[in-house]
Design a protein around this motif. Structure first.
Motif, PDB file in Angstrom:
ATOM      1  N   ARG A 190       0.858  -1.036   0.177  1.00  0.00           N
ATOM      2  CA  ARG A 190       0.002  -0.025   0.099  1.00  0.00           C
ATOM      3  C   ARG A 190       0.995   1.280  -0.005  1.00  0.00           C
ATOM      4  N   THR A 222      -6.792   2.669  -1.123  1.00  0.00           N
ATOM      5  CA  THR A 222      -7.751   2.277  -0.571  1.00  0.00           C
ATOM      6  C   THR A 222      -7.638   0.741  -0.185  1.00  0.00           C
ATOM      7  N   LYS A 223      -7.065  -0.119  -1.025  1.00  0.00           N
ATOM      8  CA  LYS A 223      -6.817  -1.421  -0.971  1.00  0.00           C
ATOM      9  C   LYS A 223      -5.419  -1.690  -1.328  1.00  0.00           C
TER      10      LYS A 223
END
Length: 187
Positions: A160, A171-172
């Motif tokens: 990330r 976000t992921k």
């Protein structure tokens, strides 16, 4: 030319021009803060005695700020810690690694536990229980400098993007995140 020339010798003066270390070293290279390299050995200034002392028990890693240094023990467990003025333990010698970045310090214990601190050694509230490491994206070419961005890798080998406040920008998690060489602001 027939004249006898003495070799250049080096020492250290302070900002007022006062001699701190007499010029007697044929080679003296500044590393950081009070640390110098002489013939591939690390020395530090002993201000009380105005002399350079060879680091015997520790290996210099990096300075966080003046007077606060990350050092690795040379014998035994070879753990890393932080000393203030080469005397007071700020972080005990039980860490595997210290990552010193512009906005925070990353610590890694032998167990693999990551923690994050400010440069004033206050713990940053950040859930790092699933992380293996955080690394900084730096220069990828001489013409492009990326802002202070970091990549985290978790224990599932997922990545990330984070900012300098340790806030996730993605976000992921992804299988991989890397900067494109020569293309700014795309990852």
């Amino acid at each position: 030319d027939g004249e006898k020339h003495e070799r250049d010798l080096y020492g250290v003066v302070n900002k007022n021009g006062e001699i701190v270390i007499k010029a007697k070293y044929p080679q003296l290279e500044f590393i950081e803060n009070e640390y110098f390299d002489i013939d591939y050995e690390t020395y530090r200034i002993n201000k009380d005695e105005n002399k350079l002392e060879k680091l015997v028990d520790y290996e210099y890693q990096v300075s966080i700020k003046p007077g606060y240094d990350v050092l690795r023990q040379k014998s035994g467990n070879e753990f890393t810690g932080i000393l203030k003025n080469f005397e007071t333990e700020v972080f005990p010698f039980k860490y595997k690694y210290f990552g010193v970045y512009p906005s925070f310090i990353q610590t890694v214990l032998d167990s693999g536990q990551l923690d994050f601190y400010t440069h004033d050694f206050k713990k940053i509230n950040f859930n790092s229980s699933d992380l293996e490491f955080v690394i900084e994206l730096k220069h990828l070419s001489s013409e492009i400098q990326y802002p202070e961005l970091y990549i985290s890798k978790d224990k599932h080998e997922m990545f990330r993007l984070l900012n300098n406040k340790l806030q996730y920008l993605t976000t992921k998690p992804y299988n991989n995140i890397k900067a494109f060489d020569g293309v700014a602001n795309y990852y």
